[in-house]
Design an enzyme around this catalytic site. Sequence first.
Site, short mmCIF file in Angstrom:
data_model
loop_
_atom_site.label_atom_id
_atom_site.label_comp_id
_atom_site.label_asym_id
_atom_site.label_seq_id
_atom_site.Cartn_x
_atom_site.Cartn_y
_atom_site.Cartn_z
N HIS A 56 43.11 35.65 33.24
CA HIS A 56 42.28 36.76 33.73
C HIS A 56 43.06 37.73 34.61
CE1 HIS A 56 39.50 38.81 36.51
NE2 HIS A 56 38.69 38.83 35.48
N HIS A 78 45.27 47.96 32.80
CA HIS A 78 45.15 48.85 33.96
C HIS A 78 46.54 49.24 34.50
CE1 HIS A 78 40.87 48.39 33.90
NE2 HIS A 78 40.94 47.08 34.16
N ARG A 100 31.31 44.64 41.08
CA ARG A 100 31.56 43.32 40.49
C ARG A 100 30.40 42.36 40.77
NH1 ARG A 100 36.32 38.94 41.77
NH2 ARG A 100 35.00 38.65 43.60
N ASP A 134 36.63 49.04 28.26
CA ASP A 134 36.51 48.10 29.37
C ASP A 134 35.05 47.84 29.77
OD1 ASP A 134 37.04 46.49 31.53
OD2 ASP A 134 38.13 47.96 32.70
#
Length: 456
Positions: free
Chosen positions: A213, A276, A87, A327
Site C-alpha cells: 500500500h 503520486h 480519509r 484514483d
Amino acid sequence: MSPLHSDQATTWIADLAWLGGPTLASNVRIEVSDGRFSSITAGDPGSHGTRLRGIVLPGLVNAHSHAFHRLLRGKTHRQGGDFWVWRDHMYEVAGSLTPESYEKLATAVFIEMAMAGITAVGEFHYVHHQMGGDPYADSNEMGHVLIRAARRAGIRISLLDVGYFTAGFDDEPLSPVQSRFSDRKGSVWLERVAELTAAYEDDADVVVGLAPHSVRAVPEAVLVEVAERAPTGTPLHIHVSEQPAENRECLNATTLTPTGLLDRVGLLGPHTTLVHATHVTAADIDLIVDAGAGVCYCASTERDLADGIGPAADLAAAGIPLSVGSDSHAVIDIFEEASGIEMHARLASGRRGVFSPHELMEAATVSGSASLGFSSEGLAQGSPADFIVVDPDSPRLAGLSEDTALEMIVFAATASDVRDVFVAGRQIVTDRAHPGWADARKAIDEGWASLRGTPL
Ligand SMILES: [Zn+2]
C-alpha cells in the site's frame, strides 16, 4: 483466449486516427482478428469496411483506481479539512462494503469508465476481508468480485492486490476497518495473491499485480519479502510521497525518503509504478530513473485532496514514463487527468507547453498499459484491439482541424465526447450508451443514501 473478445474478423475505416506521434493519420484502415489488430494502414482505406464515426484513439488506460471511492464524489466538499479528514470518510465507506454491494458498485463504476473510453483499469484493491479482519470463506472473494465487475463492464482489469499491515511507522494497531485491508503477515498475503494469479493465468483480460500500500502500511521486512518473492514481470504499484507527513515519518524512522527506502529493499525496477510521487526529491528522481520505474499521476484527485503539485516536468525531463489514474474518482475523465499533468506543471512553472499533446496521450494510453502489464502499443499491428471513437460533432470540438486535432482533444474534449468504445474488437459502448448502465447506476444512486444519507 479472451472472454471479452469477438471471434469475428472485422475491418473498420477511420477518417482520422492517432497512430502515435504529434499528428493524426488520415484514411486509416483498421483490421482486427482474434481480438487484436491484424493490420493498420494509413492513406488507403480500401473499398470495404465499416466507417467509424469520429476520431479514433487507442483505448484509454486508467492506471490507478479505488472503485469504492466513487461513492464519496460530491459528498465531502462542505466540511473542508485535508487528505486525512477525507480519509476518515473513505474508511466509513470501506467499512460498509459486502461482496454483494461491492460487486454492484464496482460494476457501475467500471461501466462509467467504459463510457468514458477507458478500456483497461488498474484497480488498487485493499478491502479484502470482513470487518475486524477475518477472511471470507474464499480469502480472494473481493478480488473475484472486482474482476467479475470489470467483465460485466467489458473492460480489462489489472487487479493490483494490496498488502497492508501497519497504521504507521510506530506500529500503531490497525483500526477495525484497516483490519479489513490486512493479511497480518507478508507470507499470507503473497500466498493469497499467488492463488489469485493462478486462477486467471490463462486470461488475457486479467493481470494480477502486487501493491504494497505504502511505506506507512508495509514494514521494511515485508517489502524485502516482496522484492525476493514477486514473480519476474509482475506489475508492482505503491503509493509514494502523496503527503509531506509520509516523507517526514519515513525519514524519522529510517533516515530515508519513501523512494530511498524502496531502493534499499530492491523494490524499484522496470515493472514498478510509484503512484503520486507528489513530494519526491531530486535524489528520489535519480533513483527512479536508474531503476527504469514509472510514475502514475492522478491530477484530479491530487488537486481535490489538496495534496500539492508533483514535479511532473522534472520526471519527464529525466525520461521517467508517466501514466494517469482517476484514483478517488472525484471525476472519471482520462482527458482531464492527462491535461491536468500539463496544467499543474504550468501553474508550478509559469511556462506553457511543458508536455506535448502526444506525450500526454501516450501517458493516457501506452504508458498506462505497460504499467498495468498489458503492454499495448496503441493502434499498432499485434496490439489488443482496444480503441475509442471521439465525436467531432461535440460542441467542445467545433472548429477542430486535422493539424491541431490532437491538442483540441487532449485539452478540450471530455469523457462525454467519447461516442463508441471497443475492447478486443468487440463494441461495448455505442452512441455513448452501455447496455448495463441503467441497472448498474442504482448502486451509485442509492449507495450513499443507504450508508449515510446526508452530505458531509
Ligand atoms: Zn490511491
